[in-house]
Design a protein around this motif. Structure first.
Motif, PDB file in Angstrom:
ATOM      1  N   ILE A   1       0.930  -1.339   0.062  1.00  0.00           N
ATOM      2  CA  ILE A   1       0.047   0.145  -0.178  1.00  0.00           C
ATOM      3  C   ILE A   1       0.884   1.147  -0.167  1.00  0.00           C
ATOM      4  O   ILE A   1       0.732   2.151  -0.789  1.00  0.00           O
ATOM      5  N   ALA A   2       1.933   1.168   0.711  1.00  0.00           N
ATOM      6  CA  ALA A   2       2.947   2.371   0.748  1.00  0.00           C
ATOM      7  C   ALA A   2       3.534   2.460  -0.612  1.00  0.00           C
ATOM      8  O   ALA A   2       3.755   3.567  -0.951  1.00  0.00           O
ATOM      9  N   VAL A   3       3.889   1.376  -1.176  1.00  0.00           N
ATOM     10  CA  VAL A   3       4.655   1.497  -2.439  1.00  0.00           C
ATOM     11  C   VAL A   3       3.593   2.263  -3.357  1.00  0.00           C
ATOM     12  O   VAL A   3       4.172   3.034  -4.068  1.00  0.00           O
ATOM     13  N   LEU A   4       2.418   1.976  -3.329  1.00  0.00           N
ATOM     14  CA  LEU A   4       1.477   2.564  -4.415  1.00  0.00           C
ATOM     15  C   LEU A   4       1.323   4.076  -3.900  1.00  0.00           C
ATOM     16  O   LEU A   4       1.434   4.808  -5.128  1.00  0.00           O
ATOM     17  N   GLN A   5       1.479   4.368  -2.864  1.00  0.00           N
ATOM     18  CA  GLN A   5       1.329   5.983  -2.633  1.00  0.00           C
ATOM     19  C   GLN A   5       2.722   6.603  -3.053  1.00  0.00           C
ATOM     20  O   GLN A   5       2.967   7.508  -3.361  1.00  0.00           O
ATOM     21  N   ILE A   6       3.797   5.948  -2.818  1.00  0.00           N
ATOM     22  CA  ILE A   6       5.166   6.287  -3.061  1.00  0.00           C
ATOM     23  C   ILE A   6       5.150   6.732  -4.712  1.00  0.00           C
ATOM     24  O   ILE A   6       5.769   7.515  -5.158  1.00  0.00           O
ATOM     25  N   ILE A   7       4.682   5.600  -5.571  1.00  0.00           N
ATOM     26  CA  ILE A   7       4.629   5.959  -6.962  1.00  0.00           C
ATOM     27  C   ILE A   7       3.820   7.271  -7.310  1.00  0.00           C
ATOM     28  O   ILE A   7       4.245   7.989  -7.954  1.00  0.00           O
ATOM     29  N   ARG A   8       2.748   7.321  -6.584  1.00  0.00           N
ATOM     30  CA  ARG A   8       1.800   8.485  -6.840  1.00  0.00           C
ATOM     31  C   ARG A   8       2.467   9.862  -6.639  1.00  0.00           C
ATOM     32  O   ARG A   8       2.500  10.832  -7.348  1.00  0.00           O
ATOM     33  N   VAL A   9       3.321   9.645  -5.316  1.00  0.00           N
ATOM     34  CA  VAL A   9       3.749  11.172  -4.963  1.00  0.00           C
ATOM     35  C   VAL A   9       4.946  11.450  -6.055  1.00  0.00           C
ATOM     36  O   VAL A   9       5.221  12.490  -6.445  1.00  0.00           O
ATOM     37  N   LEU A  10       5.955  10.408  -6.163  1.00  0.00           N
ATOM     38  CA  LEU A  10       7.119  10.730  -6.933  1.00  0.00           C
ATOM     39  C   LEU A  10       6.629  10.917  -8.303  1.00  0.00           C
ATOM     40  O   LEU A  10       7.690  11.487  -9.020  1.00  0.00           O
ATOM     41  N   LYS A  11       5.642  10.376  -8.993  1.00  0.00           N
ATOM     42  CA  LYS A  11       5.137  10.656 -10.215  1.00  0.00           C
ATOM     43  C   LYS A  11       4.975  12.359 -10.255  1.00  0.00           C
ATOM     44  O   LYS A  11       5.054  12.879 -11.259  1.00  0.00           O
ATOM     45  N   LYS A  12       4.251  12.881  -9.506  1.00  0.00           N
ATOM     46  CA  LYS A  12       3.843  14.053  -9.563  1.00  0.00           C
ATOM     47  C   LYS A  12       5.109  15.133  -9.079  1.00  0.00           C
ATOM     48  O   LYS A  12       4.940  16.041  -9.757  1.00  0.00           O
ATOM     49  N   GLN A  13       5.914  14.507  -8.074  1.00  0.00           N
ATOM     50  CA  GLN A  13       6.827  15.431  -7.821  1.00  0.00           C
ATOM     51  C   GLN A  13       8.190  14.694  -7.608  1.00  0.00           C
ATOM     52  O   GLN A  13       8.574  14.095  -6.586  1.00  0.00           O
ATOM     53  N   PRO A  14       8.762  14.326  -8.704  1.00  0.00           N
ATOM     54  CA  PRO A  14      10.049  13.579  -8.803  1.00  0.00           C
ATOM     55  C   PRO A  14      11.382  14.255  -8.018  1.00  0.00           C
ATOM     56  O   PRO A  14      12.243  13.294  -7.686  1.00  0.00           O
ATOM     57  N   GLN A  15      11.422  15.301  -7.889  1.00  0.00           N
ATOM     58  CA  GLN A  15      12.412  16.163  -7.216  1.00  0.00           C
ATOM     59  C   GLN A  15      12.331  15.924  -5.667  1.00  0.00           C
ATOM     60  O   GLN A  15      13.437  16.278  -4.853  1.00  0.00           O
ATOM     61  N   LYS A  16      11.172  15.388  -5.185  1.00  0.00           N
ATOM     62  CA  LYS A  16      11.173  15.204  -3.716  1.00  0.00           C
ATOM     63  C   LYS A  16      11.440  13.854  -3.262  1.00  0.00           C
ATOM     64  O   LYS A  16      11.858  13.150  -4.205  1.00  0.00           O
ATOM     65  N   LYS A  17      11.423  13.692  -1.755  1.00  0.00           N
ATOM     66  CA  LYS A  17      11.900  12.480  -1.292  1.00  0.00           C
ATOM     67  C   LYS A  17      10.768  11.833  -0.592  1.00  0.00           C
ATOM     68  O   LYS A  17      10.078  12.405   0.096  1.00  0.00           O
ATOM     69  N   VAL A  18      10.745  10.567  -0.473  1.00  0.00           N
ATOM     70  CA  VAL A  18      10.008   9.835   0.576  1.00  0.00           C
ATOM     71  C   VAL A  18      10.834   9.247   1.613  1.00  0.00           C
ATOM     72  O   VAL A  18      12.086   8.591   1.065  1.00  0.00           O
ATOM     73  N   LEU A  19      10.691   9.467   2.720  1.00  0.00           N
ATOM     74  CA  LEU A  19      11.336   8.777   3.946  1.00  0.00           C
ATOM     75  C   LEU A  19      10.403   7.842   4.691  1.00  0.00           C
ATOM     76  O   LEU A  19       9.284   8.130   4.966  1.00  0.00           O
TER      77      LEU A  19
END
Length: 610
Positions: A106-124
């Motif tokens: 579930i976290a992976v799906l949200q990670i993909i959504r976030v980095l698709k929109k803002q690839p310059q940002k990070k996921v911690l």
């Protein structure tokens, strides 16, 4: 070893019923079940930015998610998982989901959504331990493509950390490491860099835990951040859960709470049979005498404390039928320490301060007597090792409460009794091999009077070819069980699994040793693993057929975590060994009652979705 595996084709995705369209809005999981239509799954997946395809390996019965960032065939389009992501969407959220059902995916799906929109940002991603960080790292590395992943823990070189942080989009780290780097203002963990914060095992977010500090830091310095907490074991106190929800600024409707018996979860779970086994405890003469002496002393110490504080301590204590104190309710007892310390601080009169300092000593003594009783309940060998450690540690570094405990007449009597039965752990060189063999035989005979050992032997014989995981509270019990099993089952490979330790006679296992044992166990090269609490949380042991609780535990979160070690990928059976008419019965029924409370809490949050 031969394993029984569940038929992977038994999961039947929903047949088409002809419903063509759904609105792109929040859709409850109940709606998915009622709709009974994989077209709905496809449309929700598209709404979240994913496409789907049928799984050719499963005769087209399951749908797989597709995305440029997602490795082919990695994640199944499960309704509860898609609904969870859709329910939280871009808000903060908490996901309460049984182990083995894919919180990480579930976290992976949200990670993909976030980095698709803002690839310059990070996921911690924060995890409580290094082994969990490594496990998440390997999961994400296999699930994601074209996204860079790395983990940072206390063992990562100080000079490497900033470059790792700067060069990777997804960072998995222990909370203490990130907290330390932020305190140094090193640039690692910088709030402005992070768009999505995922907190694994979020139930740890209490008090002074690093999770609490980091959650506040990121909320204060990065208003645009999204925070998602993951747990399989929520607190049975809904007020604490609500405090956690408010701390993370999560809307009630964004608490995704599922139980493993929910209708949409059942198709993806495996059978787990839980069998409590109630045993008659047979105490040796020494155990009976020492138990009565220890209980008498503990009752006296708690009475002194109750009188001095002018408090009714009954809610802090466990009693036997004779109304004697046989144990302490640890969480409550620890809160009592705060009361005593507060009175010391607030009292200005010296005689009163002296009285409360003495009561502080009484509180600490009661803790030691409680531990002595607990070890005695496990067996004479556990008691002997505990007392010997207390004596050696006090000789090396004296503490008033420990010195009083060691010098107490009852402790001295216990030591003499254990020595008389050759149970005192020491370096001895008796004359003649025959005497050594005789002593070892006597030690083994006393140790094996513990009926739980024979119950374990029966269970293992009843499940030939099964991989077994045994949980117990103390390292000394781990040693006793491993020695017993090595003697009884010389053809099976049994191994201990403990954390690192500073104990005099037990250095424990380093993280490198733990990793090697986990790897060998997961490869099927070990038959039986005997573990302390270190094996409870988060670690994926995919092939555990038989799980044994050497003793029950009252902490429902630990109970849930232990259960989660089996029936993750196949069916499993759980045995809980309990001595009748003992404190263990009380602990067992307490955990069952708390489990029912947790289920009601989950049902409460589910009702908020409607």
């Amino acid at each position: 070893m031969t394993r029984i595996r569940k038929n992977p084709n038994q999961v039947d995705l929903f047949p088409f019923l002809g419903k063509e369209q759904i609105p792109y809005q929040f859709l409850r999981q109940d709606d998915l079940i009622k709709a009974n239509n994989p077209t709905i799954l496809e449309q929700i997946a598209q709404h979240l930015g994913f496409s789907t395809q049928t799984d050719p390996k499963n005769n087209g019965l399951t749908l797989l998610l597709q995305h440029p960032f997602l490795a082919p065939g990695t994640i199944e389009a499960r309704p509860y998982a898609l609904s969870a992501v859709n329910q939280i969407y871009d808000d903060n959220g908490i996901v309460i989901l049984a182990t083995g059902l894919g919180k990480t995916f579930i976290a992976v799906l949200q990670i993909i959504r976030v980095l698709k929109k803002q690839p310059q940002k990070k996921v911690l991603i924060l995890a409580p331990t290094k082994p969990l960080c490594e496990q998440h790292y390997h999961t994400l590395k296999s699930a994601l493509v074209d996204l860079s992943v790395r983990f940072i823990t206390g063992r990562t070189g100080q000079k490497k950390r900033l470059k790792l942080w700067q060069d990777h989009q997804i960072i998995i780290a222990t909370a203490e490491t990130i907290r330390e780097e932020i305190a140094k203002n090193s640039g690692v963990g910088e709030a402005a860099d992070v768009r999505l914060l995922i907190i694994d095992e979020v139930h740890h977010l209490t008090g002074d835990h690093a999770y609490a500090h980091l959650a506040k830091y990121y909320r204060d310095y990065q208003p645009a951040i999204q925070i998602i907490g993951l747990t399989a074991s929520p607190d049975p106190d809904i007020q604490k859960l609500e405090k956690l929800r408010l701390l993370l600024d999560v809307k009630p409707s964004c608490v995704v709470a599922k139980f493993d018996t929910d209708q949409d979860i059942i198709p993806y779970t495996h059978d787990r049979l839980i069998k409590p086994i109630f045993l008659d405890r047979v105490h040796t003469g020494i155990q009976k005498i020492l138990k009565q002496k220890f209980v008498t002393v503990l009752t006296k110490e708690t009475t002194i404390l109750a009188t001095g504080l002018q408090l009714d301590l009954s809610r802090y204590l466990y009693f036997n039928q004779e109304k004697q104190v046989v144990g302490l309710k640890i969480k409550s007892w620890n809160s009592l320490l705060g009361i005593i310390q507060e009175r010391i601080t607030q009292t200005t009169e010296e005689n009163e301060r002296k009285k409360y300092r003495h009561l502080l000593m009484t509180w600490a003594l009661a803790m030691r007597w409680r531990t002595a009783i607990d070890r005695l309940n496990k067996g004479l060998t556990e008691l002997a090792r505990f007392l010997r450690r207390q004596m050696i540690e006090d000789a090396q570094h004296a503490k008033p409460s420990r010195t009083m405990f060691i010098q107490h007449d009852t402790t001295q009597i216990a030591m003499y009794a254990l020595m008389s039965k050759h149970l005192w752990p020491m370096d001895y060189s008796p004359a003649g091999t025959r005497k050594i063999v005789a002593i070892e035989r006597e030690q083994r005979a006393i140790a094996t009077q513990d009926r739980k050992l024979h119950a374990i032997k029966y269970i293992i014989n009843d499940h030939p070819g099964s991989q077994v995981l045994i949980f117990t509270q103390y390292r000394d019990s781990v040693t006793k069980i491993v020695n017993f099993l090595n003697n009884e089952f010389p053809r099976l490979i049994t191994h201990r699994f403990t954390g690192i330790s500073s104990q005099i006679d037990d250095p424990g296992m380093t993280q490198t040793e733990q990793k090697e044992v986990r790897k060998n166990y997961m490869k099927g090269e070990l038959d039986i693993l005997v573990s302390t609490s270190i094996g409870e949380e988060g670690l994926d042991f995919p092939a555990v057929d038989v799980l044994i609780f050497y003793e029950p535990i009252s902490d429902v979160r630990r109970y849930i975590q232990r259960l989660g070690r089996t029936a993750r990928h196949t069916s499993g059976i759980v045995y809980i060994l309990i001595y009748k008419n003992s404190e263990e019965e009380t602990l067992h029924f307490a955990s069952q009652a708390k489990g029912r409370i947790v289920k009601r809490i989950i049902q409460y949050y589910q009702s908020l979705e409607k």
